[in-house]
Design a protein around this motif. Structure first.
Motif, PDB file in Angstrom:
ATOM      1  N   ILE A  64       2.776  -0.135  11.867  1.00 41.67           N
ATOM      2  CA  ILE A  64       3.060   0.427  10.637  1.00 41.67           C
ATOM      3  C   ILE A  64       3.305  -0.298   9.237  1.00 41.67           C
ATOM      4  CG2 ILE A  64       4.611   2.291   9.562  1.00 41.67           C
ATOM      5  CD1 ILE A  64       3.165   3.599  11.943  1.00 41.67           C
ATOM      6  N   LEU A  75       0.336  -1.236   6.194  1.00 46.50           N
ATOM      7  CA  LEU A  75       1.018  -0.319   4.807  1.00 46.50           C
ATOM      8  C   LEU A  75       1.472  -1.414   4.013  1.00 46.50           C
ATOM      9  CD1 LEU A  75       2.162   3.037   6.191  1.00 46.50           C
ATOM     10  CD2 LEU A  75       0.081   2.380   5.376  1.00 46.50           C
ATOM     11  N   ARG A  76       1.786  -2.853   4.404  1.00 44.78           N
ATOM     12  CA  ARG A  76       2.167  -3.559   3.564  1.00 44.78           C
ATOM     13  C   ARG A  76       3.326  -3.509   3.245  1.00 44.78           C
ATOM     14  NH1 ARG A  76      -3.143  -4.996   0.262  1.00 44.78           N
ATOM     15  NH2 ARG A  76      -4.433  -5.949   2.096  1.00 44.78           N
ATOM     16  N   PHE A  77       4.536  -2.985   3.830  1.00 51.07           N
ATOM     17  CA  PHE A  77       5.942  -2.572   3.254  1.00 51.07           C
ATOM     18  C   PHE A  77       6.350  -3.917   2.590  1.00 51.07           C
ATOM     19  CE2 PHE A  77       7.118   0.392   6.764  1.00 51.07           C
ATOM     20  CZ  PHE A  77       6.180   1.423   6.334  1.00 51.07           C
ATOM     21  N   PHE A 101       7.450   5.829   2.961  1.00 55.42           N
ATOM     22  CA  PHE A 101       6.918   6.242   4.405  1.00 55.42           C
ATOM     23  C   PHE A 101       8.060   7.107   5.092  1.00 55.42           C
ATOM     24  CE2 PHE A 101       6.839   5.502   8.984  1.00 55.42           C
ATOM     25  CZ  PHE A 101       5.610   5.771   9.290  1.00 55.42           C
ATOM     26  N   TYR A 159       8.129   1.247   2.295  1.00 58.23           N
ATOM     27  CA  TYR A 159       9.146   1.845   3.428  1.00 58.23           C
ATOM     28  C   TYR A 159       9.633   3.127   3.184  1.00 58.23           C
ATOM     29  CZ  TYR A 159      12.660   1.412   6.894  1.00 58.23           C
ATOM     30  OH  TYR A 159      13.395   1.958   7.939  1.00 58.23           O
ATOM     31  N   ARG A 188       0.846  -1.303  -0.008  1.00 62.45           N
ATOM     32  CA  ARG A 188       0.091   0.123  -0.050  1.00 62.45           C
ATOM     33  C   ARG A 188       0.885   1.268   0.001  1.00 62.45           C
ATOM     34  NH1 ARG A 188      -3.871  -2.870   4.329  1.00 62.45           N
ATOM     35  NH2 ARG A 188      -5.370  -3.848   2.628  1.00 62.45           N
ATOM     36  N   LEU A 189       1.956   1.037   0.705  1.00 67.68           N
ATOM     37  CA  LEU A 189       3.160   2.318   0.720  1.00 67.68           C
ATOM     38  C   LEU A 189       4.131   1.637   0.998  1.00 67.68           C
ATOM     39  CD1 LEU A 189       3.173   5.307   0.917  1.00 67.68           C
ATOM     40  CD2 LEU A 189       2.884   5.091   3.349  1.00 67.68           C
TER      41      LEU A 189
END
Length: 159
Positions: free
Chosen positions: A145, A149-151, A16, A13, A10-11
């Protein structure tokens, strides 16, 4: 479709970090304090892996497996973390840390009684318990986190 799962990030690392650089700075300060704590670096890495397993955070599991391997943590200890109670490969100190970590991580599921504290304090000083609990809190925060956000997990080179 609601409820359908996917593994797409989703975002990332890095993105972020660019959006919230202050968080990285704060976490780096905590990491620095933990390195100076005197708690064994291999134990801290195994603790972070176990907590990340509990929280279902693929990024953090892989990240800390990579770090644990750099510290030459034995493969059997890494492979058996999910079943540490039955594995018979961990020291009493490691087992006490894992038990404390699970209780703190799963706080909503149960009250942490005096018996639990007594068990961990048989192997860790008051100072070490403070750092151990800080390490547990830090990785739980990262899991909250990175997992939603599925890093993308950091796969080591050559894999």
């Amino acid at each position: 479709m609601p409820g359908t799962s996917t593994t797409n990030p989703r975002l990332e690392y890095k993105t972020f970090q660019d959006i919230v650089p202050e968080m990285g700075t704060g976490m780096a300060a905590i990491s620095h304090a933990l390195r100076k704590s005197g708690i064994e670096p291999d134990l801290l890495e195994m603790l972070k892996i176990r907590i990340s397993q509990l929280n279902g955070c693929a990024f953090c599991v892989q990240y800390h497996l990579n770090d644990a391997r750099k510290l030459n943590v034995p493969a059997a200890k890494l492979d058996l973390l999910a079943a540490w109670r039955e594995a018979g490969t961990y020291t009493a100190r490691e087992a006490a840390a894992f038990d404390w970590a699970e209780r703190v991580t799963l706080l909503a599921n149960h009250y942490i009684d005096d018996e639990s504290y007594t068990r961990v304090s048989a192997h860790f000083s008051e100072r070490e318990i403070a750092f151990l609990t800080t390490a547990i809190g830090q990785i739980n925060f990262w899991n909250r986190i990175a997992a939603p956000l599925r890093f993308t997990p950091p796969i080591p080179a050559g894999s």
